[in-house]
Design a protein around this motif. Structure first.
Motif, short mmCIF file in Angstrom:
data_model
loop_
_atom_site.label_atom_id
_atom_site.label_comp_id
_atom_site.label_asym_id
_atom_site.label_seq_id
_atom_site.Cartn_x
_atom_site.Cartn_y
_atom_site.Cartn_z
N THR A 1 0.84 -1.19 0.00
CA THR A 1 0.00 0.00 0.00
C THR A 1 0.88 1.25 0.00
N ASP B 1 -7.90 5.47 -2.46
CA ASP B 1 -6.87 4.45 -2.29
C ASP B 1 -6.88 3.90 -0.86
N TYR B 2 -7.00 4.78 0.11
CA TYR B 2 -7.06 4.35 1.52
C TYR B 2 -8.26 3.42 1.71
N CYS C 1 -7.51 0.00 0.19
CA CYS C 1 -6.49 -0.72 0.98
C CYS C 1 -7.10 -1.27 2.27
N ALA D 1 -1.62 8.07 1.08
CA ALA D 1 -2.80 7.52 0.42
C ALA D 1 -3.93 8.53 0.34
#
Length: 260
Positions: free
Chosen positions: A30, A41-42, A45, A37
């Motif tokens: 990640t 994206d966070y 993940c 992030a």
């Protein structure tokens, strides 16, 4: 068969073969979650980590500044098992399924179709909302996005690369007819997604009943990130507050899978 179709078939066959590998020394790559992030994206993940915990599959999280470039297609997170790389929530779920691990075996075909429809709502509608907020909204871009995306680079890359990424994402939003939307339009789209998800969840413990599925992992990833990530634009959080059962759901999943 088109070249795209041939490529898709080759990837599918490769993953099917690689799915026979033992689940050993598995890593999730990640970006730096606290500093680098971005919102979407966070969320992805966190969703992958939640899914693997629900499936009781061990893994290590390896935060890397270049996770986006480790990925075969630029999508994070990236699951690495032996020499195989699988990127993105959906492909990782599919890979795990090919290994014989499923969180949906108790669902009927109708329930499974309903679950996938709502996952598509999160993955497409809510993702476009997040992309808009992060890259289109000038204040968020100036105060948060540019700094986080460029945080791992030296000058002038820390300025140039966010600019180039913004241009690419705005082109993507334009192709999806999201570039001309107003903040009110985006808030309305978010409300549509949250309202549908809130109705599906109702008073149940999990989205599809008494047992967790990948839909719960995906929903938790996005809801938790929207609630906790500090942004100058509070529209998303304010809309989400209209649906207290989604807040309660997020607290339950966090307590069950992340509180030791």
């Amino acid at each position: 068969m088109s070249s795209a179709g041939v490529l898709t078939q080759l990837v599918t066959e490769t993953l099917s073969l690689n799915a026979e590998q033992e689940w050993e020394d598995v890593s999730i790559f990640t970006p730096f979650l606290n500093d680098q992030a971005l919102l979407y994206d966070y969320a992805d993940c966190l969703a992958v980590q939640t899914f693997l915990r629900m499936a009781q599959l061990p893994f290590n999280v390896r935060q890397r500044p270049n996770a986006e470039f480790i990925s075969p297609n630029g999508i994070v997170p990236v699951l690495k098992i032996s020499k195989t790389l699988i990127s993105g929530f959906g492909p990782i779920v599919d890979f795990v399924y090919k290994k014989g691990v499923s969180l949906t075996s108790h669902l009927s075909e109708t329930q499974l179709a309903d679950m996938k429809a709502h996952m598509s709502l999160v993955d497409h509608l809510l993702r476009h909302v997040e992309l808009y907020v992060v890259w289109k909204h000038d204040e968020t871009y100036g105060e948060v996005t540019c700094a986080r995306y460029g945080s791992v680079y030296h000058w002038p890359l820390r300025t140039v690369l966010p600019f180039l990424k913004r241009r690419a994402v705005l082109s993507e939003l334009r192709d999806a007819d999201w570039d001309s939307k107003t903040l009110d339009d985006v808030s309305e789209a978010a409300d549509k997604a949250f309202r549908s998800l809130s109705s599906l969840l109702s008073t149940k413990k999990y989205v599809m009943g008494d047992m967790p599925t990948e839909a719960d992992a995906l929903l938790f990833g996005h809801l938790y990130t929207i609630i906790t990530m500090r942004l100058p634009l509070t529209n998303l959080t304010n809309v989400l507050k209209r649906y207290p059962n989604l807040f309660d759901f997020t607290k339950r999943i966090e307590a069950e899978y992340f509180k030791q």
